[in-house]
Design a protein around this motif. Structure first.
Motif, PDB file in Angstrom:
ATOM      1  N   UNK A  38      55.886  50.421  33.140  1.00 27.57           N
ATOM      2  CA  UNK A  38      56.945  49.644  32.483  1.00 27.57           C
ATOM      3  C   UNK A  38      56.979  49.847  30.964  1.00 27.57           C
ATOM      4  N   UNK A  39      56.844  51.096  30.568  1.00 27.22           N
ATOM      5  CA  UNK A  39      56.929  51.458  29.145  1.00 27.22           C
ATOM      6  C   UNK A  39      55.888  50.731  28.296  1.00 27.22           C
ATOM      7  N   UNK A  40      54.741  50.395  28.867  1.00 30.35           N
ATOM      8  CA  UNK A  40      53.715  49.652  28.125  1.00 30.35           C
ATOM      9  C   UNK A  40      52.858  50.600  27.292  1.00 30.35           C
ATOM     10  N   UNK A  41      53.486  51.365  26.430  1.00 29.01           N
ATOM     11  CA  UNK A  41      52.765  52.287  25.563  1.00 29.01           C
ATOM     12  C   UNK A  41      52.294  51.525  24.320  1.00 29.01           C
ATOM     13  N   UNK A  42      51.070  51.761  23.918  1.00 29.07           N
ATOM     14  CA  UNK A  42      50.568  51.149  22.693  1.00 29.07           C
ATOM     15  C   UNK A  42      49.601  52.116  22.011  1.00 29.07           C
ATOM     16  N   UNK A  43      49.261  51.805  20.773  1.00 32.98           N
ATOM     17  CA  UNK A  43      48.348  52.636  19.978  1.00 32.98           C
ATOM     18  C   UNK A  43      48.820  54.092  19.960  1.00 32.98           C
ATOM     19  N   UNK A  44      50.127  54.270  19.863  1.00 32.43           N
ATOM     20  CA  UNK A  44      50.714  55.615  19.854  1.00 32.43           C
ATOM     21  C   UNK A  44      50.520  56.243  18.470  1.00 32.43           C
ATOM     22  N   UNK A  45      50.003  57.460  18.453  1.00 30.38           N
ATOM     23  CA  UNK A  45      49.859  58.173  17.187  1.00 30.38           C
ATOM     24  C   UNK A  45      49.869  59.672  17.431  1.00 30.38           C
ATOM     25  N   UNK A  46      50.195  60.408  16.376  1.00 28.22           N
ATOM     26  CA  UNK A  46      50.241  61.862  16.495  1.00 28.22           C
ATOM     27  C   UNK A  46      48.855  62.417  16.796  1.00 28.22           C
TER      28      UNK A  46
END
Length: 212
Positions: free
Chosen positions: A137-145
């Motif tokens: 359910x699009x629960x993306x977190x701590x996203x970084x390159x």
């Protein structure tokens, strides 16, 4: 005359010192060259944590190379959809599933076009959509390159919610040479939350990623 003899001996000692220095440098160069050319090389990773600064070894497959702790090995029971996997022999929960995907083979045209344009995270969203009721359910977190030489990458945390249970994953996606390289740290549903030590070792391993 005595002065000339002193100068002679000084020059001789200097010449001998230069010669010995050259021999030492040559020996070190040959030693390092053998280490680099070795298919499985033992290396040291600089880290203040003594637990991580022990000897590691190279794991190479499908155009990429990782350095992994010496107690890790290639998995033999990865999911059928996975290209390969690596796991710790000391901690059964330290398990990284690996997939290498040709972007041209992604059936969703919209996703394929977005990914080709450099939106690497779109592959993660595409996988979620393919799970049916989208437990992530699009629960993306701590996203970084995620830095990758000659390519693009992203890393993130995601939660799969199955209603009766949840599962935490850490994922690195790297795009290079028209391929997506997916590295996924996960544990079984009986341990929905990843251990801090597992996340730490995953991040240390991923720092060593090189794609040919």
């Amino acid at each position: 005359m005595k002065q000339n003899k002193k100068i002679h001996w000084v020059l001789l000692l200097i010449a001998l010192g230069v010669f010995l220095f050259g021999v030492v440098l040559g020996f070190q160069y040959n030693f390092l060259l053998q280490e680099v050319n070795s298919p499985i090389a033992d290396v040291k990773i600089d880290n203040k944590d003594e637990k991580i600064s022990s000897k590691w070894k190279a794991y190479s497959k499908q155009g990429f190379t990782l350095l992994v702790p010496i107690d890790w090995e290639e998995g033999t029971q990865e999911p059928k959809s996975a290209s390969s996997s690596i796991r710790s022999t000391k901690n059964e929960y330290d398990h990284i599933i690996i997939n290498v995907i040709n972007i041209s083979e992604i059936p969703d045209e919209t996703a394929r076009k977005s990914i080709s344009q450099g939106n690497v995270l779109e592959y993660g969203r595409y996988i979620c959509r393919g799970l049916g009721n989208t437990p992530c359910k699009e629960r993306f977190s701590e996203v970084k390159d995620f830095p990758i030489l000659g390519g693009k990458g992203v890393q993130y945390r995601i939660i799969y919610d199955y209603g009766t249970s949840i599962q935490e994953l850490r994922i690195v996606l790297a795009m290079k040479n028209d391929k997506i390289y997916q590295f996924q740290l996960q544990q079984d549903n009986s341990m929905p939350k990843l251990e801090a030590s597992s996340i730490e070792i995953f991040e240390e391993i991923m720092k060593t990623l090189k794609i040919n």
